[in-house]
Write a protein that holds these residues in place. Structure first.
Motif, PDB file in Angstrom:
ATOM      1  N   THR A   1      -6.753   0.307  -8.423  1.00 22.43           N
ATOM      2  CA  THR A   1      -7.791  -0.072  -7.449  1.00 22.43           C
ATOM      3  C   THR A   1      -7.295  -1.165  -6.490  1.00 22.43           C
ATOM      4  O   THR A   1      -7.874  -1.365  -5.433  1.00 22.43           O
ATOM      5  N   LEU A   2      -6.244  -1.876  -6.866  1.00 20.71           N
ATOM      6  CA  LEU A   2      -5.783  -3.007  -6.048  1.00 20.71           C
ATOM      7  C   LEU A   2      -4.630  -2.651  -5.120  1.00 20.71           C
ATOM      8  O   LEU A   2      -4.404  -3.323  -4.107  1.00 20.71           O
ATOM      9  N   TYR A   3      -3.878  -1.620  -5.492  1.00 18.20           N
ATOM     10  CA  TYR A   3      -2.689  -1.278  -4.710  1.00 18.20           C
ATOM     11  C   TYR A   3      -3.066  -0.785  -3.310  1.00 18.20           C
ATOM     12  O   TYR A   3      -3.964   0.023  -3.151  1.00 18.20           O
ATOM     13  N   GLY A   4      -2.386  -1.325  -2.300  1.00 19.12           N
ATOM     14  CA  GLY A   4      -2.643  -0.879  -0.920  1.00 19.12           C
ATOM     15  C   GLY A   4      -1.393  -1.000  -0.089  1.00 19.12           C
ATOM     16  O   GLY A   4      -0.377  -1.528  -0.534  1.00 19.12           O
ATOM     17  N   GLN A   5      -1.475  -0.527   1.130  1.00 15.82           N
ATOM     18  CA  GLN A   5      -0.323  -0.560   2.034  1.00 15.82           C
ATOM     19  C   GLN A   5      -0.112  -1.980   2.569  1.00 15.82           C
ATOM     20  O   GLN A   5      -0.981  -2.535   3.204  1.00 15.82           O
ATOM     21  N   SER A   6       1.053  -2.562   2.302  1.00 14.61           N
ATOM     22  CA  SER A   6       1.336  -3.925   2.783  1.00 14.61           C
ATOM     23  C   SER A   6       1.788  -3.873   4.230  1.00 14.61           C
ATOM     24  O   SER A   6       2.240  -2.839   4.712  1.00 14.61           O
ATOM     25  N   ILE A   7       1.731  -5.048   4.895  1.00 15.87           N
ATOM     26  CA  ILE A   7       2.233  -5.076   6.276  1.00 15.87           C
ATOM     27  C   ILE A   7       3.752  -5.029   6.286  1.00 15.87           C
ATOM     28  O   ILE A   7       4.370  -4.619   7.244  1.00 15.87           O
ATOM     29  N   VAL A   8       4.380  -5.475   5.194  1.00 16.02           N
ATOM     30  CA  VAL A   8       5.832  -5.317   5.090  1.00 16.02           C
ATOM     31  C   VAL A   8       6.109  -4.386   3.909  1.00 16.02           C
ATOM     32  O   VAL A   8       5.358  -4.375   2.946  1.00 16.02           O
ATOM     33  N   PRO A   9       7.181  -3.580   4.003  1.00 12.99           N
ATOM     34  CA  PRO A   9       7.426  -2.632   2.917  1.00 12.99           C
ATOM     35  C   PRO A   9       7.983  -3.338   1.677  1.00 12.99           C
ATOM     36  O   PRO A   9       8.895  -4.145   1.782  1.00 12.99           O
ATOM     37  N   TYR A  10       7.414  -3.040   0.521  1.00 15.98           N
ATOM     38  CA  TYR A  10       7.920  -3.595  -0.735  1.00 15.98           C
ATOM     39  C   TYR A  10       8.465  -2.491  -1.614  1.00 15.98           C
ATOM     40  O   TYR A  10       7.897  -1.402  -1.677  1.00 15.98           O
ATOM     41  N   ALA A  11       9.551  -2.804  -2.318  1.00 15.48           N
ATOM     42  CA  ALA A  11      10.092  -1.831  -3.269  1.00 15.48           C
ATOM     43  C   ALA A  11       9.160  -1.783  -4.472  1.00 15.48           C
ATOM     44  O   ALA A  11       8.707  -2.822  -4.965  1.00 15.48           O
TER      45      ALA A  11
END
Ligand SMILES: Cc1cc2nc3c(=O)[nH]c(=O)nc-3n(C[C@H](O)[C@H](O)[C@H](O)COP(=O)(O)OP(=O)(O)OC[C@H]3O[C@@H](n4cnc5c(N)ncnc54)[C@H](O)[C@@H]3O)c2cc1C
Length: 492
Positions: A343-353
Motif C-alpha cells: 500500500t505504501l510503494y509508489g513511483q519516486s521522483i528519482v529512480p531507486y533500485a
C-alpha cells in the motif's frame, strides 16, 4: 611523508598591488560572481550609493541559484504565513532555527537572520519577486505548482517539533515549478536599474593586495585579456561553493566525494574560497555539505521503515531528506533500505533500485542478506506500536505511522553507491555577520568580504539544514556585505 595536495585544492596567491602598473578601471565595490548572494550584495551596495561592479564568468548571472527550486526560508509572520493561517513570531522562529541549525551554526548570524526575516522578505518583494498567498500541504521537495508555502525543513519532525511550534517557512516565489532563474532575472533587472555595471564572461583570476595587507582590487580575464580593477572600498566574493572542483572535494570533503551527483553550476569550482585563503582567510566547515537522496514524494514512502544493512532503524523517516541522508551516511555507514508494503510503494521522483520484493518479511530479510531475525524483529516491534499510531523509539509523527502488513514487501536501495545522492558543499570562508572575511585567529582581512556558498553560511551541515537556508542566508548576508563594503573607509 603526507600525500601531495592537488594544486587545484590549494589557496590562490594574490597579486601585489605594487606590481600593477596601471589600473584599467576603478569602482568602490567590486562583487565577484552573480548568484543570489552577489546580486543581493550589489543591489545593497548600489542602494547605499557606492559605484558598484559585478563580475560574472558565465555569459549571464545565475550560478547554482538559477538551477535551484528557489525556495527561501522566511518566518516570524510573513504576509504568506498570515494569509494561510499560520501564526509565527520572531521568538518562535528563533527557537526553531537555533535548534534546527545545530551546534555549529553561528549564533549571531542565526539571531540576525530571524530578527530581520520580515525585512528580508520585503527586500525580495522590493526587487519584484512575487509570492502567492497559498500553502502547499503535501510533504514535497518543492511545490510543482506556483504555490508558495511549504514545510521545507524539520519543523514538524522530532525532536525539533518539541522546541518550537511547528509552522512552515519555505517560501517559493510565484512560478510554476522551479523559481531560481526567476529570482536571478529579478535581481539582474533591479541591479541594472540601480546603475550596477554587470560584466559577464569575465572571470576573476586573483585578488590584489597592497603592502598593508588590504585587498584593493582584482585581476580579471575577458576574451583572453587580463585587466586590473581597483576596488576602493571592498571586494565581495560571492563565487558559490566548490562541489565541481574534484580536487577540493576529495581533499576537504571525502564523504561528499562518494556521492554520485554533484549539483551546482560550472562556477562552483571554489575559486573564490581559494582566493580568500590566499590572502589569509580561514576556510571552515569544509568537510560538510548537503547530501540528499529524495525518497519522497510519494509521501507514502515516509510511512516506510528505513533500516541499515543490519536491519535496524536509526532515524525518524519524516525528517528533512538531507537529515535522513546524513544519518544514512553517518549512522548506517552509507547503506540503507527503505522497507515498504504494497500500500505504501509508489513511483519516486528519482529512480531507486529495488533490492528485493518478497511475500514475507522473513524472505525479504534473507534476500537482503540481513542477519537472521533482525529485520523481522524491527518490523514486528514497529508494527505493534504502529497499531496504536505510535512510534515510541524514533517518534515519527502519528500521521506517518502505519503497520506494514500488506504483502508483497519491497526494499528500495538508498545506499550511497546504489542510488541517487545529490550533493553540494556547505564549507567556505569564515565571515562575520557583516561579511568581513576572518583569518584563522579571528582578525578581519581588510577590504575583503564573502557571502553565499563561498562562505560558511547560516547552517553548516546537512544534518541541520532546511531548504531555503542557502538562498535565504546567501542573500541576507550578501546584503549585509554589500552595505558594509559600501560604507567602508575608502583607500586613496
Ligand atoms: C538543483 C538545486 C536546487 C536547489 N534548491 C535550493 C532551494 O530551493 N533553496 C535554497 O535555499 N537552496 C537551494 N539550492 C542551493 C542554492 O541554490 C545555492 O547554495 C545558492 O544558490 C548559492 O548561491 P551563491 O550566490 O552563493 O552561488 P551561485 O548561485 O552558485 O553563484 C555564484 C556565481 O559566481 C560565478 N563565479 C564563480 N567563480 C567566479 C570567478 N572566479 N569569477 C567570476 N565569476 C565567478 C559563478 O559562475 C556563479 O554565477 C539548490 C541547489 C541546486 C543545485
Amino acid at each position: 611523508m603526507s600525500p601531495k595536495i592537488d594544486p587545484n585544492a590549494l589557496p590562490s596567491q594574490p597579486r601585489r598591488a605594487a606590481s600593477i602598473e596601471t589600473w584599467d578601471d576603478e569602482f568602490e565595490v567590486v562583487v565577484v560572481g552573480f548568484g543570489v548572494a552577489g546580486g543581493a550584495a550589489a543591489i545593497e551596495a548600489a542602494r547605499a550609493g557606492a559605484k558598484t561592479l559585478i563580475l560574472e564568468q558565465a555569459t549571464r548571472g545565475g550560478g547554482a541559484t538559477a538551477l535551484s527550486e528557489g525556495t527561501i526560508y522566511f518566518g516570524g509572520g510573513t504576509r504568506v504565513q498570515n494569509a494561510t493561517g499560520f501564526e509565527d513570531s520572531y521568538e518562535n522562529m528563533l527557537a526553531h532555527v537555533r535548534a534546527a541549525a545545530g551546534p555549529t551554526a553561528d549564533p549571531e548570524k542565526v539571531r540576525l537572520y530571524c530578527e530581520q526575516s520580515l525585512e528580508h522578505f520585503a527586500f525580495f518583494e522590493s526587487i519584484g519577486v512575487e509570492f502567492k498567498d497559498t500553502f502547499f500541504a503535501d510533504k514535497v521537495i518543492f511545490p510543482p505548482t506556483d504555490d508558495c508555502l511549504i514545510y521545507s525543513g524539520n519543523e514538524e519532525a522530532w525532536p525539533f517539533s518539541q522546541e518550537a511550534k511547528p509552522v512552515p517557512r519555505g517560501h517559493k516565489p510565484k512560478k510554476q515549478g522551479s523559481a531560481g532563474a526567476y529570482i536571478i532575472e529579478q535581481m539582474i533587472d533591479a541591479a541594472t536599474k540601480l546603475g550596477v555595471l554587470i560584466r559577464n564572461e569575465t572571470r576573476v583570476r586573483t585578488l590584489v593586495r597592497d603592502d598593508t595587507g588590504r585587498v584593493v582590487g582584482v585581476v580579471t580575464k575577458h576574451e583572453g585579456r587580463e585587466s586590473a580593477i581597483r576596488a576602493t572600498r571592498g571586494v565581495i566574493l560571492t563565487t558559490g561553493g566548490f562541489i565541481m572542483n574534484r580536487a577540493m572535494v576529495e581533499h576537504f570533503a571525502p564523504d561528499l566525494a562518494k556521492c554520485r551527483y554533484p549539483i551546482g553550476s560550472d562556477g562552483c569550482d571554489g575559486s573564490g574560497i581559494r582566493m580568500g585563503m590566499g590572502v589569509g582567510g580561514a576556510a571552515v566547515n569544509m568537510h560538510e555539505g548537503l547530501m540528499t537522496t529524495a525518497f519522497f514524494p510519494p509521501v507514502t514512502h515516509i510511512k516506510g521503515l528505513l533500516v541499515s544493512a543490519q536491519g535496524q532503524r536509526f532515524i525518524n523517516e519524516d525528517c528533512y531528506h538531507g537529515r535522513v541522508t546524513d544519518a544514512i551516511a553517518q549512522k548506517a555507514d552509507g547503506r540503507a533500505y527503505l522497507i515498504v508494503d504494497d500500500t505504501l510503494y509508489g513511483q519516486s521522483i528519482v529512480p531507486y533500485a529495488l533490492a528485493g520484493v518478497e511475500e514475507t518479511i522473513e524472505d525479504l530479510e534473507k534476500s537482503l542478506g540481513i542477519p537472521e531475525g533482525q529485520l523481522v524483529h524491527t518490523v514486528a516491534s514497529y508494527n505493534r506500536a504502529a497499531e496504536r499510531g505510535e512510534d515510541p523509539v524514533f517518534h515519527k509523527a502519528g500521521k506517518y505511522v502505519t503497520p506494514l502488513v500488506h504483502p508483497p514487501f519491497a526494499a528500495l536501495d538508498l545506499s550511497v553507491d546504489k542510488s541517487v545522492w545529490a550533493t553540494f558543499t556547505l564549507g567556505g570562508l569564515d565571515t562575520q555577520a557583516t561579511g568581513e572575511v576572518l583569518t584563522v585567529d579571528g582578525q578581519v582581512v581588510p577590504g575583503l568580504y564573502a557571502a553565499g556558498r563561498a562562505s560558511a553560511g547560516l547552517t553548516r551541515s546537512g544534518r541541520y539544514y532546511a531548504s531555503g537556508m542557502s538562498i535565504g542566508g546567501g542573500s541576507f548576508f550578501g546584503r549585509q556585505a554589500g552595505k558594509a563594503a559600501a560604507k567602508a573607509a575608502k583607500v586613496d
